[in-house]
Write a protein that holds these residues in place. Structure first.
Motif, PDB file in Angstrom:
ATOM      1  N   ILE A  30      11.983   5.137  85.280  1.00 36.34           N
ATOM      2  CA  ILE A  30      10.521   5.184  85.458  1.00 36.34           C
ATOM      3  C   ILE A  30       9.831   4.506  84.262  1.00 36.34           C
ATOM      4  CG2 ILE A  30      10.429   7.162  87.000  1.00 36.34           C
ATOM      5  CD1 ILE A  30       9.862   8.938  84.552  1.00 36.34           C
ATOM      6  N   PRO A  31      10.060   3.212  84.078  1.00 35.84           N
ATOM      7  CA  PRO A  31       9.488   2.539  82.899  1.00 35.84           C
ATOM      8  C   PRO A  31       7.967   2.527  82.855  1.00 35.84           C
ATOM      9  CG  PRO A  31      10.403   0.945  84.452  1.00 35.84           C
ATOM     10  CD  PRO A  31      10.863   2.298  84.898  1.00 35.84           C
ATOM     11  N   VAL A  32       7.304   2.450  84.010  1.00 34.86           N
ATOM     12  CA  VAL A  32       5.841   2.446  84.008  1.00 34.86           C
ATOM     13  C   VAL A  32       5.336   3.781  83.458  1.00 34.86           C
ATOM     14  CG1 VAL A  32       3.750   2.164  85.373  1.00 34.86           C
ATOM     15  CG2 VAL A  32       5.808   0.884  85.990  1.00 34.86           C
ATOM     16  N   HIS A  33       5.902   4.874  83.933  1.00 34.83           N
ATOM     17  CA  HIS A  33       5.515   6.182  83.426  1.00 34.83           C
ATOM     18  C   HIS A  33       5.901   6.347  81.960  1.00 34.83           C
ATOM     19  CE1 HIS A  33       4.390   7.425  87.445  1.00 34.83           C
ATOM     20  NE2 HIS A  33       3.956   8.560  86.940  1.00 34.83           N
ATOM     21  N   ASN A  34       6.992   5.749  81.557  1.00 34.25           N
ATOM     22  CA  ASN A  34       7.396   5.787  80.148  1.00 34.25           C
ATOM     23  C   ASN A  34       6.262   5.255  79.277  1.00 34.25           C
ATOM     24  OD1 ASN A  34       8.655   5.557  77.650  1.00 34.25           O
ATOM     25  ND2 ASN A  34      10.517   4.671  78.463  1.00 34.25           N
ATOM     26  N   PHE A  35       5.768   4.069  79.603  1.00 33.40           N
ATOM     27  CA  PHE A  35       4.669   3.472  78.850  1.00 33.40           C
ATOM     28  C   PHE A  35       3.388   4.310  78.982  1.00 33.40           C
ATOM     29  CE2 PHE A  35       7.273  -0.398  79.051  1.00 33.40           C
ATOM     30  CZ  PHE A  35       7.085  -0.904  77.770  1.00 33.40           C
ATOM     31  N   ALA A  36       3.092   4.761  80.193  1.00 39.16           N
ATOM     32  CA  ALA A  36       1.854   5.515  80.424  1.00 39.16           C
ATOM     33  C   ALA A  36       1.845   6.817  79.635  1.00 39.16           C
ATOM     34  CB  ALA A  36       1.676   5.786  81.917  1.00 39.16           C
ATOM     35  N   HIS A  37       2.984   7.513  79.598  1.00 32.88           N
ATOM     36  CA  HIS A  37       3.073   8.745  78.817  1.00 32.88           C
ATOM     37  C   HIS A  37       2.808   8.468  77.343  1.00 32.88           C
ATOM     38  CE1 HIS A  37       5.939  10.807  81.929  1.00 32.88           C
ATOM     39  NE2 HIS A  37       4.681  10.858  82.298  1.00 32.88           N
ATOM     40  N   ALA A  38       3.484   7.449  76.808  1.00 34.93           N
ATOM     41  CA  ALA A  38       3.387   7.155  75.375  1.00 34.93           C
ATOM     42  C   ALA A  38       1.976   6.730  74.981  1.00 34.93           C
ATOM     43  CB  ALA A  38       4.402   6.081  75.003  1.00 34.93           C
ATOM     44  N   TYR A  39       1.414   5.778  75.693  1.00 34.74           N
ATOM     45  CA  TYR A  39       0.080   5.281  75.362  1.00 34.74           C
ATOM     46  C   TYR A  39      -0.991   6.332  75.655  1.00 34.74           C
ATOM     47  CZ  TYR A  39       1.411   0.403  74.427  1.00 34.74           C
ATOM     48  OH  TYR A  39       1.924  -0.742  73.878  1.00 34.74           O
ATOM     49  N   GLY A  40      -0.812   7.055  76.746  1.00 33.69           N
ATOM     50  CA  GLY A  40      -1.790   8.077  77.098  1.00 33.69           C
ATOM     51  C   GLY A  40      -1.865   9.166  76.047  1.00 33.69           C
ATOM     52  N   ALA A  41      -0.702   9.604  75.547  1.00 39.82           N
ATOM     53  CA  ALA A  41      -0.676  10.657  74.540  1.00 39.82           C
ATOM     54  C   ALA A  41      -1.259  10.179  73.219  1.00 39.82           C
ATOM     55  CB  ALA A  41       0.755  11.143  74.333  1.00 39.82           C
ATOM     56  N   LEU A  42      -0.947   8.957  72.814  1.00 38.86           N
ATOM     57  CA  LEU A  42      -1.421   8.437  71.522  1.00 38.86           C
ATOM     58  C   LEU A  42      -2.901   8.090  71.529  1.00 38.86           C
ATOM     59  CD1 LEU A  42       1.417   6.058  70.249  1.00 38.86           C
ATOM     60  CD2 LEU A  42       0.553   8.090  69.093  1.00 38.86           C
ATOM     61  N   PHE A  43      -3.344   7.431  72.589  1.00 35.87           N
ATOM     62  CA  PHE A  43      -4.705   6.895  72.622  1.00 35.87           C
ATOM     63  C   PHE A  43      -5.626   7.645  73.576  1.00 35.87           C
ATOM     64  CE2 PHE A  43      -1.739   3.245  71.896  1.00 35.87           C
ATOM     65  CZ  PHE A  43      -1.962   3.140  70.526  1.00 35.87           C
ATOM     66  N   ARG A  44      -5.106   8.732  74.181  1.00 36.87           N
ATOM     67  CA  ARG A  44      -5.856   9.576  75.112  1.00 36.87           C
ATOM     68  C   ARG A  44      -6.436   8.770  76.269  1.00 36.87           C
ATOM     69  NH1 ARG A  44      -5.711  14.606  73.221  1.00 36.87           N
ATOM     70  NH2 ARG A  44      -5.184  14.891  75.405  1.00 36.87           N
ATOM     71  N   ILE A  45      -5.602   7.884  76.791  1.00 34.87           N
ATOM     72  CA  ILE A  45      -5.955   7.113  77.980  1.00 34.87           C
ATOM     73  C   ILE A  45      -5.606   7.960  79.208  1.00 34.87           C
ATOM     74  CG2 ILE A  45      -5.504   5.001  79.292  1.00 34.87           C
ATOM     75  CD1 ILE A  45      -4.538   3.756  76.609  1.00 34.87           C
ATOM     76  N   PRO A  46      -6.515   8.155  80.151  1.00 33.92           N
ATOM     77  CA  PRO A  46      -6.177   8.927  81.357  1.00 33.92           C
ATOM     78  C   PRO A  46      -4.900   8.398  82.009  1.00 33.92           C
ATOM     79  CG  PRO A  46      -8.516   8.478  81.309  1.00 33.92           C
ATOM     80  CD  PRO A  46      -7.911   7.690  80.174  1.00 33.92           C
ATOM     81  N   HIS A  47      -4.063   9.322  82.458  1.00 27.81           N
ATOM     82  CA  HIS A  47      -2.728   8.948  82.938  1.00 27.81           C
ATOM     83  C   HIS A  47      -2.769   7.940  84.082  1.00 27.81           C
ATOM     84  CE1 HIS A  47       1.506   9.302  83.859  1.00 27.81           C
ATOM     85  NE2 HIS A  47       1.234   9.713  85.074  1.00 27.81           N
ATOM     86  N   GLY A  48      -3.649   8.168  85.049  1.00 24.50           N
ATOM     87  CA  GLY A  48      -3.721   7.240  86.181  1.00 24.50           C
ATOM     88  C   GLY A  48      -4.159   5.856  85.757  1.00 24.50           C
ATOM     89  N   LEU A  49      -5.112   5.780  84.834  1.00 30.63           N
ATOM     90  CA  LEU A  49      -5.567   4.484  84.328  1.00 30.63           C
ATOM     91  C   LEU A  49      -4.447   3.766  83.592  1.00 30.63           C
ATOM     92  CD1 LEU A  49      -7.784   2.411  83.788  1.00 30.63           C
ATOM     93  CD2 LEU A  49      -8.505   3.788  81.827  1.00 30.63           C
ATOM     94  N   ALA A  50      -3.690   4.513  82.791  1.00 27.73           N
ATOM     95  CA  ALA A  50      -2.556   3.907  82.079  1.00 27.73           C
ATOM     96  C   ALA A  50      -1.544   3.338  83.068  1.00 27.73           C
ATOM     97  CB  ALA A  50      -1.900   4.934  81.171  1.00 27.73           C
ATOM     98  N   ASN A  51      -1.237   4.090  84.118  1.00 28.47           N
ATOM     99  CA  ASN A  51      -0.310   3.594  85.135  1.00 28.47           C
ATOM    100  C   ASN A  51      -0.859   2.352  85.831  1.00 28.47           C
ATOM    101  OD1 ASN A  51       2.012   5.230  85.078  1.00 28.47           O
ATOM    102  ND2 ASN A  51       0.986   6.855  86.206  1.00 28.47           N
TER     103      ASN A  51
END
Length: 399
Positions: free
Chosen positions: A272-293
């Protein structure tokens, strides 16, 4: 011979306009006596909390023992701990989750904490993930109904709770087949007031679940069936739901797509590489999960094409992409990515994170977070590809 697989869908699903009216009777059937309604302040302001709480006024049983609304974005562990403490304080024996992914995941954490007698949910995910399966996972005898107000995470039926650890600045996962709700109530009337932007990026969250499930090495005919139908429904209904939020049919189809997408994703869980990136960036920069995906999906498909090529013809068909008999898989992949970017544009979503002012230093922290995220365990991404993705999503701020 195919490796052993399992397909879990233990949640009973009721759907349709005003299906929320069934909730007291459903809880009574589950043996509940004192229910706590969990939601958030935004849904309180939108009038959703009042719509749901009023259902209990005319019901002889069970009793609505309390309403808890202090749930933050990303299902923070502090929110889980506080909500569980409140449930114990009012003597709750049943949980009603009304909201988006943050609320639904928080309540899963509450359910697990109450069952295990935990005061701090972080203690069970010190390394970022707790994976419990049959036969070690045990039934959790706490009546639990979930009602989504967004069509994205599908958390109402998934066996995964994603919880943010404030100490490590990372998202952790509790995976257990019994933390999903006993009953999911899909009432499209509770989603009609969702703003267009949130409708769009939560829809892309559901689309990402389905596409990553389709591409997974653990995919089966069962997960493919759910993933492909979810993709078809999203391609057809998401633009309609974004431009005309009052369209009940489109809202209902998106709720179905969200549910099917996460079901496929959960049961095919692997790469799940897309979720991998979304989790990491979302947690660090507080980007909403759906937007990150939404931002990462076409970028990751470009950078890691080999993962998507085996089933690209099926994916293109589900996305309503026209292909010729002479086209090779690489050409079809390019067309599918182009269609995803078009869907991004049609629904008003950005193609990068320029609005979040990511810096070169911030990206270095993000690269490390991608490597450490629990999603990397099954599918580690080479450092040079992590960097390539980072440059594509934050091009304006990187020299």
């Amino acid at each position: 011979m195919q490796a052993l697989s399992q397909f879990i869908q233990r949640t009973v699903i009721y759907s349709g306009a005003n299906s929320r009216a069934l909730i007291p009777d459903l809880f009574r059937g589950l043996g509940a006596k004192r229910v706590v309604l969990f939601s958030d302040r935004g849904l309180e302001k939108a009038g959703i909390v009042e719509k749901v709480s009023k259902i209990f006024e005319s019901a002889s049983a069970p009793e609505l023992a309390g309403i808890y609304l202090d749930i933050s974005q990303d299902a923070e562990s502090s929110s889980v701990n506080s909500a569980a403490s409140y449930a114990r304080k009012v003597g709750a024996d049943a949980l009603l989750a009304v909201g988006g992914g943050s609320v639904l995941d928080t309540v899963k954490g509450v359910k697990y904490a109450m069952h295990k007698g935990l005061s701090d949910i972080k203690t069970v995910i010190p390394k970022g993930i707790l994976f419990e399966q049959f036969p070690d996972a045990n039934h959790i005898p706490i009546p639990h109904i979930a009602m989504p107000t967004t069509a994205g995470t599908g958390s109402e039926v998934s066996p995964i709770a994603v919880i943010f650890n404030e100490n490590t600045k990372m998202k952790g996962n509790i995976i257990n087949p019994y933390i999903s709700s006993d009953i999911a109530v899909l009432d499209p009337e509770l989603t009609v007031g969702l703003p267009a932007a949130i409708t769009a990026y939560t829809g892309f969250d559901a689309l990402t679940h389905a596409i990553e499930a389709l591409a997974s090495p653990n995919a089966t005919a069962l997960t493919d069936a759910h993933a492909l139908q979810a993709i078809r429904l999203i391609e057809q209904s998401l633009p309609i739901a974004v431009t005309n939020g009052e369209n009940i049919h489109a809202r209902m189809e998106m709720l179905y797509a969200s549910l099917m997408g996460i079901t496929a994703f959960s049961c095919a869980l692997n790469a799940i590489p897309v979720h991998n990136f979304a989790h990491a960036y979302g947690a660090l920069f507080r980007i909403p999960h759906g937007l990150a995906n939404a931002v990462f999906l076409p970028v990751v498909m470009e950078v890691l094409p080999d993962l998507y090529l085996p089933k690209i013809t099926d994916l293109a068909c589900a996305l309503n992409v026209r292909t010729g008999a002479s086209e090779d898989r690489e050409e079809i992949l390019k067309k599918a990515i182009k269609k995803l970017r078009l869907l991004q544009h049609k629904t008003g979503l950005p193609s990068d994170f320029s609005a979040y002012s990511l810096t070169e230093e911030g990206l270095k922290h993000a690269e490390k977070a991608v490597e450490k995220d629990p999603a990397a365990a099954a599918f580690p991404i080479p450092k040079e590809l992590i960097q390539a993705v980072g440059l594509k999503v934050a091009p304006i701020h990187i020299k």
